[in-house]
Enzyme design. Sequence first.
Site, PDB file in Angstrom:
ATOM      1  N   CYS A 124      -7.286  12.644   6.375  1.00 14.19           N
ATOM      2  CA  CYS A 124      -8.562  13.647   7.223  1.00 14.19           C
ATOM      3  C   CYS A 124      -8.065  15.254   6.282  1.00 14.19           C
ATOM      4  O   CYS A 124      -8.398  15.142   5.340  1.00 14.19           O
ATOM      5  CB  CYS A 124      -7.375  15.034   8.021  1.00 14.19           C
ATOM      6  SG  CYS A 124      -6.079  13.916   8.869  1.00 14.19           S
ATOM      7  N   ARG A 157     -13.507  11.563   5.351  1.00 15.69           N
ATOM      8  CA  ARG A 157     -12.360  11.709   5.114  1.00 15.69           C
ATOM      9  C   ARG A 157     -11.332  11.559   6.211  1.00 15.69           C
ATOM     10  O   ARG A 157     -10.346  10.489   6.724  1.00 15.69           O
ATOM     11  CB  ARG A 157     -11.524  13.251   4.253  1.00 15.69           C
ATOM     12  CG  ARG A 157     -12.367  12.892   2.930  1.00 15.69           C
ATOM     13  CD  ARG A 157     -11.988  14.134   2.495  1.00 15.69           C
ATOM     14  NE  ARG A 157     -10.483  13.529   1.827  1.00 15.69           N
ATOM     15  CZ  ARG A 157      -9.962  13.671   0.608  1.00 15.69           C
ATOM     16  NH1 ARG A 157     -10.287  14.239  -0.496  1.00 15.69           N
ATOM     17  NH2 ARG A 157      -8.944  12.920   0.289  1.00 15.69           N
ATOM     18  N   TRP A 185      -8.411  12.590  11.494  1.00 15.34           N
ATOM     19  CA  TRP A 185      -8.676  11.156  11.369  1.00 15.34           C
ATOM     20  C   TRP A 185      -6.884  10.695  11.994  1.00 15.34           C
ATOM     21  O   TRP A 185      -5.879  11.007  11.316  1.00 15.34           O
ATOM     22  CB  TRP A 185      -8.284  10.134  10.049  1.00 15.34           C
ATOM     23  CG  TRP A 185      -7.546   8.489   9.574  1.00 15.34           C
ATOM     24  CD1 TRP A 185      -9.218   7.681  10.512  1.00 15.34           C
ATOM     25  CD2 TRP A 185      -6.778   7.699   9.588  1.00 15.34           C
ATOM     26  NE1 TRP A 185      -8.672   6.642  10.108  1.00 15.34           N
ATOM     27  CE2 TRP A 185      -7.612   6.932   9.812  1.00 15.34           C
ATOM     28  CE3 TRP A 185      -6.042   8.188   9.132  1.00 15.34           C
ATOM     29  CZ2 TRP A 185      -6.672   5.653   9.040  1.00 15.34           C
ATOM     30  CZ3 TRP A 185      -4.823   7.353   8.410  1.00 15.34           C
ATOM     31  CH2 TRP A 185      -5.121   5.777   8.535  1.00 15.34           C
ATOM     32  N   ASN A 223      -2.608  18.089   7.159  1.00 14.50           N
ATOM     33  CA  ASN A 223      -2.755  16.913   6.927  1.00 14.50           C
ATOM     34  C   ASN A 223      -1.724  15.851   6.261  1.00 14.50           C
ATOM     35  O   ASN A 223      -0.534  16.928   6.220  1.00 14.50           O
ATOM     36  CB  ASN A 223      -3.755  16.422   5.435  1.00 14.50           C
ATOM     37  CG  ASN A 223      -5.065  16.772   5.532  1.00 14.50           C
ATOM     38  OD1 ASN A 223      -5.675  17.304   7.053  1.00 14.50           O
ATOM     39  ND2 ASN A 223      -5.711  17.140   4.511  1.00 14.50           N
ATOM     40  N   GLY A 224      -1.633  14.767   6.606  1.00 18.03           N
ATOM     41  CA  GLY A 224      -0.235  14.113   6.408  1.00 18.03           C
ATOM     42  C   GLY A 224       0.767  14.057   7.778  1.00 18.03           C
ATOM     43  O   GLY A 224       0.629  13.763   9.604  1.00 18.03           O
ATOM     44  N   LYS A 234     -14.711  -6.361   2.895  1.00 18.91           N
ATOM     45  CA  LYS A 234     -16.234  -5.410   2.648  1.00 18.91           C
ATOM     46  C   LYS A 234     -16.403  -5.551   4.192  1.00 18.91           C
ATOM     47  O   LYS A 234     -16.706  -4.382   5.180  1.00 18.91           O
ATOM     48  CB  LYS A 234     -17.351  -5.414   1.684  1.00 18.91           C
ATOM     49  CG  LYS A 234     -17.851  -4.142   0.912  1.00 18.91           C
ATOM     50  CD  LYS A 234     -17.276  -3.758   0.229  1.00 18.91           C
ATOM     51  CE  LYS A 234     -15.708  -2.628   0.693  1.00 18.91           C
ATOM     52  NZ  LYS A 234     -15.169  -2.720  -0.057  1.00 18.91           N
ATOM     53  N   GLU A 245     -14.514  -4.727   6.688  1.00 13.58           N
ATOM     54  CA  GLU A 245     -14.355  -2.920   6.858  1.00 13.58           C
ATOM     55  C   GLU A 245     -15.475  -2.326   8.209  1.00 13.58           C
ATOM     56  O   GLU A 245     -15.552  -1.288   8.857  1.00 13.58           O
ATOM     57  CB  GLU A 245     -14.340  -2.841   5.709  1.00 13.58           C
ATOM     58  CG  GLU A 245     -13.168  -2.538   4.992  1.00 13.58           C
ATOM     59  CD  GLU A 245     -13.176  -1.567   3.863  1.00 13.58           C
ATOM     60  OE1 GLU A 245     -14.177  -1.739   2.882  1.00 13.58           O
ATOM     61  OE2 GLU A 245     -12.780  -0.135   3.535  1.00 13.58           O
ATOM     62  N   HIS A 259      -5.415 -26.489   2.324  1.00 15.16           N
ATOM     63  CA  HIS A 259      -4.597 -26.774   3.137  1.00 15.16           C
ATOM     64  C   HIS A 259      -4.410 -25.918   4.388  1.00 15.16           C
ATOM     65  O   HIS A 259      -3.367 -25.666   4.795  1.00 15.16           O
ATOM     66  CB  HIS A 259      -3.661 -26.130   2.134  1.00 15.16           C
ATOM     67  CG  HIS A 259      -3.022 -26.816   0.707  1.00 15.16           C
ATOM     68  ND1 HIS A 259      -3.096 -28.540   0.277  1.00 15.16           N
ATOM     69  CD2 HIS A 259      -4.341 -26.218  -0.735  1.00 15.16           C
ATOM     70  CE1 HIS A 259      -3.116 -28.967  -1.038  1.00 15.16           C
ATOM     71  NE2 HIS A 259      -4.026 -27.810  -1.353  1.00 15.16           N
ATOM     72  N   LYS A 292     -11.177   7.822   4.121  1.00 20.81           N
ATOM     73  CA  LYS A 292     -11.643   7.438   2.636  1.00 20.81           C
ATOM     74  C   LYS A 292     -10.406   7.463   2.189  1.00 20.81           C
ATOM     75  O   LYS A 292     -10.479   6.931   1.133  1.00 20.81           O
ATOM     76  CB  LYS A 292     -12.806   8.498   2.518  1.00 20.81           C
ATOM     77  CG  LYS A 292     -12.832   8.328   0.762  1.00 20.81           C
ATOM     78  CD  LYS A 292     -13.591   7.425   0.142  1.00 20.81           C
ATOM     79  CE  LYS A 292     -14.584   6.338  -0.570  1.00 20.81           C
ATOM     80  NZ  LYS A 292     -14.809   5.142  -0.808  1.00 20.81           N
TER      81      LYS A 292
HETATM   82  C1  AGP Z   1     -11.655   0.079   0.800  1.00 19.41           C
HETATM   83  O1  AGP Z   1     -13.466  -0.567   0.545  1.00 19.41           O
HETATM   84  C2  AGP Z   1     -10.988   0.403   1.459  1.00 19.41           C
HETATM   85  N1  AGP Z   1     -11.783   1.181   2.271  1.00 19.41           N
HETATM   86  C3  AGP Z   1      -9.517   0.678   0.922  1.00 19.41           C
HETATM   87  O2  AGP Z   1      -9.262  -0.643   1.495  1.00 19.41           O
HETATM   88  C4  AGP Z   1      -9.322   1.302   0.032  1.00 19.41           C
HETATM   89  O3  AGP Z   1      -9.438   0.910  -1.358  1.00 19.41           O
HETATM   90  C5  AGP Z   1      -7.660   1.593  -0.735  1.00 19.41           C
HETATM   91  O4  AGP Z   1      -7.421   2.521   0.809  1.00 19.41           O
HETATM   92  C6  AGP Z   1      -7.298   1.900  -1.826  1.00 19.41           C
HETATM   93  O5  AGP Z   1      -7.499   3.573  -1.518  1.00 19.41           O
HETATM   94  P1  AGP Z   1      -7.493   4.122  -2.953  1.00 19.41           P
HETATM   95  O6  AGP Z   1      -8.741   3.263  -4.484  1.00 19.41           O
HETATM   96  O7  AGP Z   1      -8.460   5.781  -3.207  1.00 19.41           O
HETATM   97  O8  AGP Z   1      -6.998   4.217  -3.683  1.00 19.41           O
END
Ligand code: AGP
Length: 613
Positions: free
Chosen positions: A2, A27, A78, A104-105, A490, A493, A509, A608
């Site tokens: 957030c 975020r 979020w 946040n948190g 990617k 997501e 396997h 993010k």
């Molecule tokens: C990447 O596309 C993602 N959104 C996610 O996996 C991200 O890399 C992960 O949350 C780690 O984030 P950071 O690199 O900011 O620690």
Amino acid sequence: MCGIVAYIGSKPALPILMKGLKRLEYRGYDSAGIGVLNSDSASIETVKVVGEIRGLDNKIKEAGTTQNSSLGISHTRWATHGEPTETNAHPHLSVGGKIAVVHNGIIENYAAIKKILLSEGVEFVSETDTEVIAHWVSRFYKGDLGEAVLEALKSLEGAFGLAIICRDEPDTLIGARRGSPMALGLGDDEIFLTSDISAVIEHTRKIVYLEDNDVVKVNRAGFTIQSIENRRTVSREMQQIESGLEIAQKGDFPHFMLKEIFEQPEALRNCTRGRLLLGDGNAKLAGLDSSLRELRSIDRIIITACGTSYYASMVGEYLIEEWAGIPVEVEYASEFRYRNPIIGTNTLVITVSQSGETADTLAALKEAKQKGATVLSICNVVGSTIARASDGGVYLHAGAEIGVASTKAFTAQVVVLSLIALLLGRQRRLSHAQGIEIANAINSLPNLVEQTLKLNDEVLAIANCYYNSTNFLYLGRHYNYPVAMEGALKLKEISYIHAEGYPAAEIKHGPIALIDENMPVVVVAPKDALFDKIVSNARAIKARGGKLIVVTTSDCSPIDEFADHIIHIPAANPALTPVIASVPLQLLAYHIAVLRGNDVDMPRNLTKSVMVE
Ligand code: AGP
């Protein structure tokens, strides 16, 4: 996660809050809200919406919210506790609307506190842990908001970044931090409080970062910071943020993600600038200068990270082992933190995080330090919590990454890891000549990425063939196994298509059972030492009707004879091919997601920075 923006000063707060929220929308974007103090009616007016910030703008106008308030708090959410509804959006008010909180948190003991409050007759309107904070602070309120917050927070467990105002205190804004970043921006006769300084950087570059367990009492004349633990006043240094935080704009691109994919040549130039000693065949990393002696004696490295940063770390493992001969283990930070990792006196721990705020990675860092390890970090966000908590480290200098799906940060992370591998290698087994070869290979990457981006139209054509698929497989071997993993992540997501990455030889396997004519399989197969092996893996897929999309270099016979699609990337040093090969996979995921009508910059359920466990 957030985002929080709060303001106290002499200007109207609303436009400042709204602009700041828009900067932080990436975020968290499932709901948003503002709360401003209306001094005339001695009330806190709140407006909340489900969905994006632009909806909030309209609703504020419709609600006729007071425009002249110069004290307010705001939040983009979020969801963690409770669905993204208007009721669950922040700010949350105490009974009677005296106190308003944005948070946040996660409050881990919220259920226990809620039980006490319920037994005292408090009625809850939302399902959130944040509402508990509003009532809990109100319970301790005796005419001094700062005191009430200090008292209330003593018994809260978990993580919080908070901004709090009170109906009866028009000259008070309270902030607090534990495990979730918060900072003050100091202006002339005004103070901003935010979880991310990019929200306020256009107003001021004078920043004070709060530390864990700080409560800051802000009024129009200044601020004081006290510790939750012992109430002592603490001083935190003001930092002048010079550059590197320019406000990200989409420019002519339809999405931040596409812009960031195309920014990679420049990002990698910035990332390597001044760091390559081409004549010495070495790397110079200012953040590691003071640790060079110590680095000479390390005999084991643990790299810990999450998501995309984890896959970049996997490439780093190959590079460091290959060039420096140091054993490397890569571990998910979320696992590392709860294991009992064995860390010897000469073990170096490296945390990798674009945001520098990921809760699991930060906890892994703390665990490593607890066990006496030296911890270096690789972060993009300057001044982030992980960067500041480390013993040293290297910034990516890739520029702000706004797209939730990480792209330029991934390639920059691999490049920084290659610089570290070169430096460690030159301390050990790499000769001068080998060092020169590698340094030049790293130096050529920005131009090679530039050439690779010219494949965009070809990749779009392939995306057009497969955007209705429901499953994808991504295969790679050796250095390109992590590329396959990252390619699959990617796609998942932003397109919401189920995709899996595998080391190519592993599919026999088990996963080969999935192959039929409806299964597109992306194979990363540059002409390197394992080319013939991966050609055999690809043949096995073709024999079962799978659709083959092959990312390879020129002169790729015989794979071009049976692949359904070939993407020719420029040849690079095999160990550095992940930087090049990941670009068409980013583009493929992007175009598929757009063709499916998804919002690629704000994919569902994601955020993010993941600042919760
Ligand atoms: C990447 O596309 C993602 N959104 C996610 O996996 C991200 O890399 C992960 O949350 C780690 O984030 P950071 O690199 O900011 O620690």
